[in-house]
Design a protein around this motif. Structure first.
Motif, PDB file in Angstrom:
ATOM      1  N   ASP A   2     -19.050  -5.339 -49.236  1.00 43.46           N
ATOM      2  CA  ASP A   2     -19.201  -6.332 -50.104  1.00 43.46           C
ATOM      3  C   ASP A   2     -20.655  -6.075 -50.634  1.00 43.46           C
ATOM      4  OD1 ASP A   2     -17.063  -7.855 -49.521  1.00 43.46           O
ATOM      5  OD2 ASP A   2     -17.945  -9.360 -48.372  1.00 43.46           O
ATOM      6  N   ARG A   4     -23.521  -8.280 -52.825  1.00 45.63           N
ATOM      7  CA  ARG A   4     -23.973  -9.520 -53.131  1.00 45.63           C
ATOM      8  C   ARG A   4     -25.274  -9.529 -54.035  1.00 45.63           C
ATOM      9  NH1 ARG A   4     -22.849 -14.125 -50.465  1.00 45.63           N
ATOM     10  NH2 ARG A   4     -22.107 -12.862 -48.663  1.00 45.63           N
ATOM     11  N   GLU A  28     -23.521 -14.109 -56.843  1.00 41.21           N
ATOM     12  CA  GLU A  28     -22.251 -13.390 -57.058  1.00 41.21           C
ATOM     13  C   GLU A  28     -21.814 -12.295 -56.068  1.00 41.21           C
ATOM     14  OE1 GLU A  28     -19.271 -11.983 -60.525  1.00 41.21           O
ATOM     15  OE2 GLU A  28     -21.362 -12.165 -61.047  1.00 41.21           O
ATOM     16  N   VAL A  29     -20.677 -12.412 -55.774  1.00 44.06           N
ATOM     17  CA  VAL A  29     -20.324 -11.184 -54.873  1.00 44.06           C
ATOM     18  C   VAL A  29     -19.098 -10.461 -55.086  1.00 44.06           C
ATOM     19  CG1 VAL A  29     -19.695 -10.834 -52.142  1.00 44.06           C
ATOM     20  CG2 VAL A  29     -21.127 -12.678 -52.817  1.00 44.06           C
ATOM     21  N   ARG A  31     -16.285  -6.936 -53.964  1.00 42.77           N
ATOM     22  CA  ARG A  31     -15.843  -6.356 -53.098  1.00 42.77           C
ATOM     23  C   ARG A  31     -15.634  -4.869 -53.441  1.00 42.77           C
ATOM     24  NH1 ARG A  31     -12.828  -8.746 -48.033  1.00 42.77           N
ATOM     25  NH2 ARG A  31     -14.799  -9.382 -47.679  1.00 42.77           N
ATOM     26  N   ASP A  76     -13.040  -9.812 -56.946  1.00 40.53           N
ATOM     27  CA  ASP A  76     -14.004 -11.053 -56.611  1.00 40.53           C
ATOM     28  C   ASP A  76     -13.564 -11.342 -55.485  1.00 40.53           C
ATOM     29  OD1 ASP A  76     -11.592 -12.363 -57.467  1.00 40.53           O
ATOM     30  OD2 ASP A  76     -12.336 -12.962 -59.439  1.00 40.53           O
ATOM     31  N   HIS A  77     -14.183 -12.743 -55.030  1.00 40.19           N
ATOM     32  CA  HIS A  77     -13.841 -13.453 -53.661  1.00 40.19           C
ATOM     33  C   HIS A  77     -12.356 -13.820 -53.655  1.00 40.19           C
ATOM     34  CE1 HIS A  77     -14.520 -16.816 -56.586  1.00 40.19           C
ATOM     35  NE2 HIS A  77     -13.749 -17.619 -55.661  1.00 40.19           N
TER      36      HIS A  77
END
Length: 107
Positions: A2, A4, A28-29, A31, A76-77
Motif C-alpha cells: 500500500d 498512502r 488517498e491510498v 495498492r 484503489d481501496h
C-alpha cells in the motif's frame, strides 16, 4: 504494497521502470500488486523531491518493480484499477505534452 499520501499536498507515485505516474490526493491510498511470489522483495521504494515540486506542494515516491512482471497492477481501496495519469493536474499534463512537442524527431 500500500502507498498512502499522508502529506497535505500531492504525492506522485512513479511506477518504475515504466515511468508511469499516479497522483494521490491527501489521505488517498493505492495498492501496488505484483505477480511475483518468490523470496526476494518484489519492490524497492525511493522517496524524492526537488525545489520546484516542493514549492508546488508535490512530493514523489518511486516504486521500483524488482522482481516479476514490470506491469504491476495499481488499485484503489475498492479494488478498481488506477491507470497511469490518475488525477494528473491539467496544467502538468499540458506542460508535459508541450515539452514532448519540443523533442527532436527520432530517425
Amino acid at each position: 504494497m500500500d502507498v498512502r499520501n499522508s502529506s497535505k499536498g500531492w504525492l506522485v507515485l512513479w511506477l518504475e521502470p515504466l515511468g508511469e505516474d499516479r497522483w494521490l490526493k491527501p489521505g488517498e491510498v493505492v495498492r501496488v500488486r505484483s505477480d511475483y511470489g518468490g523470496d526476494e522483495p518484489a519492490f524497492s521504494v525511493d522517496f524524492w523531491e526537488d525545489d520546484r515540486d516542493r514549492d508546488a506542494g508535490i512530493q514523489n515516491i518511486n516504486v521500483w518493480i524488482e522482481q516479476g512482471d514490470c506491469y504491476a497492477e495499481v488499485t484503489d481501496h475498492a479494488g478498481n484499477v488506477v491507470e497511469c495519469g490518475h488525477q494528473r493536474p491539467e496544467e502538468v499534463d499540458r506542460k508535459w505534452r508541450a515539452s514532448l512537442g519540443e523533442l527532436p524527431e527520432q530517425t
